[in-house]
Write a protein that holds these residues in place. Structure first.
Motif, PDB file in Angstrom:
ATOM      1  N   ASN A   1      -0.454  84.677 120.359  1.00 40.59           N
ATOM      2  CA  ASN A   1      -0.216  86.014 119.836  1.00 40.59           C
ATOM      3  C   ASN A   1       1.138  86.482 120.367  1.00 40.59           C
ATOM      4  OD1 ASN A   1      -0.147  88.847 119.466  1.00 40.59           O
ATOM      5  ND2 ASN A   1      -2.377  88.973 119.564  1.00 40.59           N
ATOM      6  N   SER A   2       2.051  86.864 119.475  1.00 44.53           N
ATOM      7  CA  SER A   2       3.386  87.246 119.914  1.00 44.53           C
ATOM      8  C   SER A   2       3.392  88.502 120.785  1.00 44.53           C
ATOM      9  CB  SER A   2       4.306  87.445 118.710  1.00 44.53           C
ATOM     10  OG  SER A   2       3.864  88.529 117.927  1.00 44.53           O
ATOM     11  N   ARG A   3       2.381  89.344 120.663  1.00 41.92           N
ATOM     12  CA  ARG A   3       2.295  90.548 121.506  1.00 41.92           C
ATOM     13  C   ARG A   3       1.910  90.221 122.935  1.00 41.92           C
ATOM     14  NH1 ARG A   3      -1.766  94.068 118.399  1.00 41.92           N
ATOM     15  NH2 ARG A   3      -2.370  92.019 117.682  1.00 41.92           N
ATOM     16  N   TYR A   4       1.336  89.045 123.145  1.00 38.05           N
ATOM     17  CA  TYR A   4       0.907  88.617 124.479  1.00 38.05           C
ATOM     18  C   TYR A   4       1.479  87.230 124.765  1.00 38.05           C
ATOM     19  CZ  TYR A   4      -2.339  92.360 123.422  1.00 38.05           C
ATOM     20  OH  TYR A   4      -2.874  93.567 123.045  1.00 38.05           O
ATOM     21  N   PRO A   5       2.795  87.122 124.926  1.00 38.90           N
ATOM     22  CA  PRO A   5       3.418  85.805 125.061  1.00 38.90           C
ATOM     23  C   PRO A   5       2.974  85.007 126.284  1.00 38.90           C
ATOM     24  CG  PRO A   5       5.005  87.542 125.535  1.00 38.90           C
ATOM     25  CD  PRO A   5       3.764  88.208 125.011  1.00 38.90           C
ATOM     26  N   HIS A   6       2.383  85.669 127.261  1.00 42.73           N
ATOM     27  CA  HIS A   6       1.897  84.948 128.443  1.00 42.73           C
ATOM     28  C   HIS A   6       0.387  84.747 128.400  1.00 42.73           C
ATOM     29  CE1 HIS A   6       5.874  85.205 130.061  1.00 42.73           C
ATOM     30  NE2 HIS A   6       5.877  86.512 129.884  1.00 42.73           N
ATOM     31  N   GLY A   7      -0.238  85.180 127.305  1.00 44.95           N
ATOM     32  CA  GLY A   7      -1.681  85.061 127.146  1.00 44.95           C
ATOM     33  C   GLY A   7      -2.091  83.651 126.767  1.00 44.95           C
ATOM     34  N   PRO A   8      -3.356  83.496 126.411  1.00 48.09           N
ATOM     35  CA  PRO A   8      -3.879  82.161 126.095  1.00 48.09           C
ATOM     36  C   PRO A   8      -3.349  81.623 124.771  1.00 48.09           C
ATOM     37  CG  PRO A   8      -5.531  83.812 125.649  1.00 48.09           C
ATOM     38  CD  PRO A   8      -4.377  84.522 126.294  1.00 48.09           C
ATOM     39  N   VAL A   9      -3.331  80.330 124.670  1.00 48.90           N
ATOM     40  CA  VAL A   9      -2.957  79.668 123.421  1.00 48.90           C
ATOM     41  C   VAL A   9      -4.164  78.912 122.879  1.00 48.90           C
ATOM     42  CG1 VAL A   9      -0.554  79.406 124.127  1.00 48.90           C
ATOM     43  CG2 VAL A   9      -2.140  77.546 124.502  1.00 48.90           C
ATOM     44  N   ILE A  10      -4.146  78.699 121.594  1.00 48.26           N
ATOM     45  CA  ILE A  10      -5.141  77.856 120.940  1.00 48.26           C
ATOM     46  C   ILE A  10      -4.381  76.649 120.418  1.00 48.26           C
ATOM     47  CG2 ILE A  10      -6.823  77.663 119.068  1.00 48.26           C
ATOM     48  CD1 ILE A  10      -7.120  80.722 119.235  1.00 48.26           C
ATOM     49  N   ILE A  11      -4.938  75.484 120.618  1.00 49.52           N
ATOM     50  CA  ILE A  11      -4.264  74.252 120.212  1.00 49.52           C
ATOM     51  C   ILE A  11      -5.018  73.623 119.049  1.00 49.52           C
ATOM     52  CG2 ILE A  11      -3.537  71.960 120.954  1.00 49.52           C
ATOM     53  CD1 ILE A  11      -3.257  73.175 123.775  1.00 49.52           C
ATOM     54  N   TYR A  12      -4.268  73.307 117.993  1.00 47.78           N
ATOM     55  CA  TYR A  12      -4.823  72.708 116.783  1.00 47.78           C
ATOM     56  C   TYR A  12      -4.209  71.329 116.558  1.00 47.78           C
ATOM     57  CZ  TYR A  12      -6.378  77.421 115.655  1.00 47.78           C
ATOM     58  OH  TYR A  12      -6.985  78.648 115.681  1.00 47.78           O
ATOM     59  N   THR A  13      -4.952  70.481 115.889  1.00 51.02           N
ATOM     60  CA  THR A  13      -4.393  69.188 115.499  1.00 51.02           C
ATOM     61  C   THR A  13      -3.431  69.410 114.330  1.00 51.02           C
ATOM     62  OG1 THR A  13      -6.087  68.699 113.852  1.00 51.02           O
ATOM     63  CG2 THR A  13      -6.545  67.998 116.131  1.00 51.02           C
ATOM     64  N   ARG A  14      -2.581  68.467 114.106  1.00 56.88           N
ATOM     65  CA  ARG A  14      -1.654  68.545 112.980  1.00 56.88           C
ATOM     66  C   ARG A  14      -2.431  68.634 111.661  1.00 56.88           C
ATOM     67  NH1 ARG A  14       3.442  68.354 112.376  1.00 56.88           N
ATOM     68  NH2 ARG A  14       3.818  67.773 114.527  1.00 56.88           N
ATOM     69  N   ALA A  15      -3.523  67.888 111.544  1.00 60.73           N
ATOM     70  CA  ALA A  15      -4.331  67.921 110.310  1.00 60.73           C
ATOM     71  C   ALA A  15      -4.924  69.311 110.079  1.00 60.73           C
ATOM     72  CB  ALA A  15      -5.440  66.875 110.384  1.00 60.73           C
ATOM     73  N   GLU A  16      -5.355  69.982 111.134  1.00 62.17           N
ATOM     74  CA  GLU A  16      -5.899  71.340 110.992  1.00 62.17           C
ATOM     75  C   GLU A  16      -4.827  72.313 110.506  1.00 62.17           C
ATOM     76  OE1 GLU A  16      -9.420  71.322 114.361  1.00 62.17           O
ATOM     77  OE2 GLU A  16      -7.339  71.552 115.023  1.00 62.17           O
ATOM     78  N   ILE A  17      -3.631  72.211 111.057  1.00 60.77           N
ATOM     79  CA  ILE A  17      -2.535  73.087 110.621  1.00 60.77           C
ATOM     80  C   ILE A  17      -2.129  72.773 109.193  1.00 60.77           C
ATOM     81  CG2 ILE A  17      -0.103  73.680 111.021  1.00 60.77           C
ATOM     82  CD1 ILE A  17      -2.037  75.011 112.995  1.00 60.77           C
ATOM     83  N   GLU A  18      -2.077  71.504 108.843  1.00 58.47           N
ATOM     84  CA  GLU A  18      -1.740  71.121 107.467  1.00 58.47           C
ATOM     85  C   GLU A  18      -2.754  71.693 106.482  1.00 58.47           C
ATOM     86  OE1 GLU A  18      -1.449  66.851 107.534  1.00 58.47           O
ATOM     87  OE2 GLU A  18       0.542  66.904 108.469  1.00 58.47           O
ATOM     88  N   ALA A  19      -4.037  71.651 106.825  1.00 55.30           N
ATOM     89  CA  ALA A  19      -5.076  72.200 105.953  1.00 55.30           C
ATOM     90  C   ALA A  19      -4.933  73.711 105.820  1.00 55.30           C
ATOM     91  CB  ALA A  19      -6.465  71.843 106.484  1.00 55.30           C
ATOM     92  N   PHE A  20      -4.647  74.399 106.923  1.00 54.94           N
ATOM     93  CA  PHE A  20      -4.489  75.850 106.874  1.00 54.94           C
ATOM     94  C   PHE A  20      -3.259  76.246 106.056  1.00 54.94           C
ATOM     95  CE2 PHE A  20      -2.535  79.716 108.506  1.00 54.94           C
ATOM     96  CZ  PHE A  20      -3.526  80.620 108.185  1.00 54.94           C
ATOM     97  N   VAL A  21      -2.130  75.644 106.338  1.00 58.67           N
ATOM     98  CA  VAL A  21      -0.898  75.980 105.612  1.00 58.67           C
ATOM     99  C   VAL A  21      -1.050  75.656 104.125  1.00 58.67           C
ATOM    100  CG1 VAL A  21       1.558  75.408 105.352  1.00 58.67           C
ATOM    101  CG2 VAL A  21       0.593  75.791 107.629  1.00 58.67           C
TER     102      VAL A  21
END
Length: 76
Positions: free
Chosen positions: A43-63
Motif C-alpha cells: 500500500n503506497s500510503r504505508y510504504p513501511h507496512g507489510p507486503v503481499i507476494i504473488y507469483t508471476r502467474a497470479e499477477i498475469e491472471a489479475f492484469v
C-alpha cells in the motif's frame, strides 16, 4: 527468499513502481519484482507496512482480467 507479510522496510533494495494513473492523495498500490521473479505488492500510503507476494502467474491472471474488464463492476 521473502516471507509474506514481511515489512516493506526490509526490502529496501527493491524498486517500487506505482501506476501512472495513481492519484496525488497516495491511494494506490506499488509493485516490485523480487529476484525470484515473484511480485511484491504494498500500500503506497504505508510504504513501511507489510507486503503481499504473488507469483508471476497470479499477477498475469489479475492484469489480464483487469484488461478484459472483469473487475469494472467494482468501480462503477
Amino acid at each position: 527468499m521473502y516471507d509474506i507479510g514481511l515489512p516493506a522496510s526490509r526490502m529496501s533494495e527493491l524498486t517500487w513502481q506505482k501506476s501512472r494513473r495513481s492519484n496525488p492523495s497516495g491511494n494506490c498500490v506499488e509493485m516490485a519484482e523480487l529476484p525470484t521473479g515473484e511480485i511484491a505488492v504494498r500500500n503506497s500510503r504505508y510504504p513501511h507496512g507489510p507486503v503481499i507476494i504473488y507469483t508471476r502467474a497470479e499477477i498475469e491472471a489479475f492484469v489480464g482480467g483487469a484488461k478484459d474488464g472483469d473487475f469494472d463492476h467494482l468501480i462503477a
